[in-house]
Design a protein around this motif. Structure first.
Motif, PDB file in Angstrom:
ATOM      1  N   ALA A 161       0.820  -1.220   0.000  1.00 18.92           N
ATOM      2  CA  ALA A 161       0.000   0.000   0.000  1.00 18.92           C
ATOM      3  C   ALA A 161       0.851   1.266   0.000  1.00 18.92           C
ATOM      4  O   ALA A 161       0.536   2.235  -0.698  1.00 18.92           O
ATOM      5  CB  ALA A 161      -0.934  -0.006   1.205  1.00 18.92           C
ATOM      6  N   SER A 162       1.942   1.282   0.756  1.00 24.87           N
ATOM      7  CA  SER A 162       2.757   2.499   0.849  1.00 24.87           C
ATOM      8  C   SER A 162       3.503   2.798  -0.447  1.00 24.87           C
ATOM      9  O   SER A 162       3.995   3.911  -0.635  1.00 24.87           O
ATOM     10  CB  SER A 162       3.761   2.363   2.001  1.00 24.87           C
ATOM     11  OG  SER A 162       4.676   1.316   1.757  1.00 24.87           O
ATOM     12  N   GLN A 163       3.595   1.818  -1.360  1.00 26.93           N
ATOM     13  CA  GLN A 163       4.321   2.012  -2.610  1.00 26.93           C
ATOM     14  C   GLN A 163       3.397   2.197  -3.810  1.00 26.93           C
ATOM     15  O   GLN A 163       3.875   2.390  -4.921  1.00 26.93           O
ATOM     16  CB  GLN A 163       5.253   0.823  -2.864  1.00 26.93           C
ATOM     17  CG  GLN A 163       6.292   0.628  -1.765  1.00 26.93           C
ATOM     18  CD  GLN A 163       7.310  -0.430  -2.125  1.00 26.93           C
ATOM     19  OE1 GLN A 163       7.982  -0.336  -3.149  1.00 26.93           O
ATOM     20  NE2 GLN A 163       7.432  -1.446  -1.293  1.00 26.93           N
ATOM     21  N   LEU A 164       2.093   2.134  -3.572  1.00 21.76           N
ATOM     22  CA  LEU A 164       1.135   2.254  -4.661  1.00 21.76           C
ATOM     23  C   LEU A 164       0.570   3.667  -4.740  1.00 21.76           C
ATOM     24  O   LEU A 164       0.560   4.408  -3.761  1.00 21.76           O
ATOM     25  CB  LEU A 164      -0.012   1.260  -4.464  1.00 21.76           C
ATOM     26  CG  LEU A 164       0.351  -0.221  -4.442  1.00 21.76           C
ATOM     27  CD1 LEU A 164      -0.878  -1.059  -4.152  1.00 21.76           C
ATOM     28  CD2 LEU A 164       1.005  -0.649  -5.760  1.00 21.76           C
ATOM     29  N   ASP A 165       0.082   4.000  -5.925  1.00 21.28           N
ATOM     30  CA  ASP A 165      -0.538   5.312  -6.127  1.00 21.28           C
ATOM     31  C   ASP A 165      -2.031   5.289  -5.839  1.00 21.28           C
ATOM     32  O   ASP A 165      -2.596   6.291  -5.397  1.00 21.28           O
ATOM     33  CB  ASP A 165      -0.305   5.776  -7.565  1.00 21.28           C
ATOM     34  CG  ASP A 165       1.173   5.930  -7.873  1.00 21.28           C
ATOM     35  OD1 ASP A 165       1.792   6.865  -7.339  1.00 21.28           O
ATOM     36  OD2 ASP A 165       1.721   5.093  -8.619  1.00 21.28           O
ATOM     37  N   GLY A 166      -2.661   4.159  -6.107  1.00 23.27           N
ATOM     38  CA  GLY A 166      -4.100   4.064  -5.898  1.00 23.27           C
ATOM     39  C   GLY A 166      -4.516   2.626  -5.723  1.00 23.27           C
ATOM     40  O   GLY A 166      -3.714   1.704  -5.855  1.00 23.27           O
ATOM     41  N   ALA A 167      -5.795   2.431  -5.417  1.00 22.81           N
ATOM     42  CA  ALA A 167      -6.303   1.074  -5.229  1.00 22.81           C
ATOM     43  C   ALA A 167      -7.801   1.034  -5.435  1.00 22.81           C
ATOM     44  O   ALA A 167      -8.505   2.037  -5.228  1.00 22.81           O
ATOM     45  CB  ALA A 167      -5.964   0.554  -3.833  1.00 22.81           C
ATOM     46  N   VAL A 168      -8.269  -0.128  -5.851  1.00 29.45           N
ATOM     47  CA  VAL A 168      -9.695  -0.445  -5.804  1.00 29.45           C
ATOM     48  C   VAL A 168      -9.937  -1.039  -4.428  1.00 29.45           C
ATOM     49  O   VAL A 168      -9.313  -2.037  -4.050  1.00 29.45           O
ATOM     50  CB  VAL A 168     -10.081  -1.442  -6.902  1.00 29.45           C
ATOM     51  CG1 VAL A 168     -11.536  -1.886  -6.727  1.00 29.45           C
ATOM     52  CG2 VAL A 168      -9.861  -0.834  -8.282  1.00 29.45           C
ATOM     53  N   VAL A 169     -10.814  -0.411  -3.658  1.00 29.43           N
ATOM     54  CA  VAL A 169     -11.035  -0.785  -2.259  1.00 29.43           C
ATOM     55  C   VAL A 169     -12.517  -1.041  -2.039  1.00 29.43           C
ATOM     56  O   VAL A 169     -13.364  -0.260  -2.494  1.00 29.43           O
ATOM     57  CB  VAL A 169     -10.564   0.345  -1.315  1.00 29.43           C
ATOM     58  CG1 VAL A 169     -10.753  -0.052   0.140  1.00 29.43           C
ATOM     59  CG2 VAL A 169      -9.104   0.703  -1.579  1.00 29.43           C
ATOM     60  N   THR A 170     -12.847  -2.125  -1.345  1.00 28.66           N
ATOM     61  CA  THR A 170     -14.246  -2.370  -0.991  1.00 28.66           C
ATOM     62  C   THR A 170     -14.536  -1.795   0.385  1.00 28.66           C
ATOM     63  O   THR A 170     -13.700  -1.856   1.294  1.00 28.66           O
ATOM     64  CB  THR A 170     -14.583  -3.868  -1.004  1.00 28.66           C
ATOM     65  OG1 THR A 170     -13.720  -4.560  -0.096  1.00 28.66           O
ATOM     66  CG2 THR A 170     -14.428  -4.440  -2.405  1.00 28.66           C
ATOM     67  N   ALA A 171     -15.732  -1.226   0.529  1.00 30.63           N
ATOM     68  CA  ALA A 171     -16.132  -0.616   1.794  1.00 30.63           C
ATOM     69  C   ALA A 171     -17.622  -0.834   2.005  1.00 30.63           C
ATOM     70  O   ALA A 171     -18.389  -1.014   1.045  1.00 30.63           O
ATOM     71  CB  ALA A 171     -15.812   0.876   1.805  1.00 30.63           C
ATOM     72  N   HIS A 172     -18.018  -0.816   3.278  1.00 34.31           N
ATOM     73  CA  HIS A 172     -19.421  -1.016   3.648  1.00 34.31           C
ATOM     74  C   HIS A 172     -20.202   0.275   3.449  1.00 34.31           C
ATOM     75  O   HIS A 172     -19.783   1.354   3.874  1.00 34.31           O
ATOM     76  CB  HIS A 172     -19.524  -1.461   5.108  1.00 34.31           C
ATOM     77  CG  HIS A 172     -18.937  -2.816   5.359  1.00 34.31           C
ATOM     78  ND1 HIS A 172     -19.683  -3.962   5.342  1.00 34.31           N
ATOM     79  CD2 HIS A 172     -17.654  -3.197   5.617  1.00 34.31           C
ATOM     80  CE1 HIS A 172     -18.912  -4.998   5.596  1.00 34.31           C
ATOM     81  NE2 HIS A 172     -17.668  -4.572   5.761  1.00 34.31           N
ATOM     82  N   LEU A 173     -21.367   0.147   2.820  1.00 40.74           N
ATOM     83  CA  LEU A 173     -22.250   1.282   2.607  1.00 40.74           C
ATOM     84  C   LEU A 173     -23.175   1.452   3.806  1.00 40.74           C
ATOM     85  O   LEU A 173     -23.379   0.510   4.590  1.00 40.74           O
ATOM     86  CB  LEU A 173     -23.074   1.067   1.338  1.00 40.74           C
ATOM     87  CG  LEU A 173     -22.272   1.039   0.030  1.00 40.74           C
ATOM     88  CD1 LEU A 173     -23.133   0.495  -1.100  1.00 40.74           C
ATOM     89  CD2 LEU A 173     -21.757   2.433  -0.306  1.00 40.74           C
TER      90      LEU A 173
END
Length: 351
Positions: free
Chosen positions: A132-144
């Motif tokens: 995570a610390s080396q990435l620019d972005g991510a697809v992340v799942t989260a609760h609505l």
């Protein structure tokens, strides 16, 4: 043994030869994660997306890179998956290196809320966030909010509200790819489609098979280590005994059957029409379970025959064995077989 030998699923030899320069580059960058992420970004420009007619070629790239180095495959696979997810959601190809963070963990929860302007904000924590610390972005799942379930979001990991923990990674496997917890505090996020889309889309299952292709690549590398060791011993006047030959024969069967299964499933995915044939999830569980079992059996056979020597003194072999042992544990063994069994019981079978 040629360390950059591509792994064939269905392509012609001439097509596979085109992968060799890329594999040479990966071989020279083993252990250098930032450089491997740059290679992943380059590969994403040309590699096919799953389900668009060349799925087997995508899996050949994943398997071939992992056959060079398991951790390199572990760097490549989530970036390609993230690019594919964004494409399936109708978003342009992202800039920089991306990952996919969809795991859940006890005591940790990531929630998506909306501000007064209707924009989504993420708050909470997400476990198992590799690099995570080396990435620019991510697809992340989260609760609505409420009982709407989970949704996938595109997130800028360089936002000031993102904090990446440095995990205490004690494993010998995948040491250059620690997976820690990421904390989000009022982080803006762009929703990808709607609730449930991430898990319900066909690409979710297809991405899981891409991981299995990586596992297979690691197993093939171990098989090549074994075959190379037997050939070297034979060159020095010590021919393999019947046990070694029996193990080599079994390894060949396992690799051949796993590769043939991936080739057949790739064909089914590329020609799939909604409502016909096996479901994407049953295909994924079938592929992942078959490859995972083959990987574990090949690891057992190779380590029994080669003994403690290479584990103790061969850095490449020892790293490969440890990396693959950890990576394949993304398969949930009998629990995944139980999911497949439930689908088979409902009629999801071809026999």
């Amino acid at each position: 043994m040629d360390e950059v030998q591509p792994l064939r699923i269905s392509s012609e030899p001439a097509q596979l030869q085109a992968l060799e320069p890329m594999l040479e580059a990966v071989s020279e960058l083993v252990g250098d994660v930032p450089a491997l992420l740059e290679v992943a970004k380059d590969i994403a420009q040309t590699v096919p997306h799953p389900g668009e007619g060349s799925t087997a070629k995508l899996w050949e790239v994943l398997a071939s890179v992992t056959a060079v180095d398991v951790a390199a495959g572990r760097v490549l696979e989530p970036h390609l998956d993230a690019v594919h997810i964004l494409s399936q959601a109708g978003h342009p190809e992202p800039e920089g290196a991306w990952g996919v963070f969809a795991a859940e963990g006890p005591g940790l929860r990531l929630e998506a809320t909306r501000d007064d302007a209707g924009n989504y904000l993420l708050n909470g924590s997400k476990p198992w966030c590799s690099l995570a610390s080396q990435l620019d972005g991510a697809v992340v799942t989260a609760h609505l909010p409420g009982d709407q379930g989970r949704a996938a979001f595109a997130v800028n990991l360089k936002d000031h509200g993102v904090t990446c923990e440095t995990p205490q990674w004690s494993s010998r496997g995948l040491r250059e790819i620690p997976s820690g917890t990421v904390h989000f505090h009022h982080v803006p996020a762009t929703i990808l489609q709607g609730p449930g889309w991430y898990h319900q889309r066909p690409g979710f299952a297809w991405g899981g098979i891409g991981v299995a292709a990586c596992w297979l690549g690691g197993a093939v590398a171990l098989a090549r280590d074994f075959g190379g060791s037997l050939s070297k011993a034979a060159d020095n006047g010590r021919d393999p005994d019947q046990v070694a030959l029996a193990h080599l024969g079994e390894i060949d069967r396992l690799i051949s059957s796993s590769t043939a299964l991936l080739a057949r499933i790739a064909e089914q995915i590329d020609g799939h029409q909604p409502g016909t044939g096996p479901s994407d999830w049953s295909m994924a569980q079938r592929a992942r379970g078959t490859v995972a079992a083959a990987v574990e059996r090949i690891q057992t056979l190779v380590t029994q025959d080669l003994g403690p020597g290479p584990l103790a003194f061969n850095e490449t072999y020892g790293k490969r064995m440890a990396d693959l042992a950890l990576y394949v544990r993304q398969h949930h063994a009998m629990r995944d077989d139980a999911q497949l069994g439930a689908l088979v019981f409902k009629g999801e079978r071809e026999w």
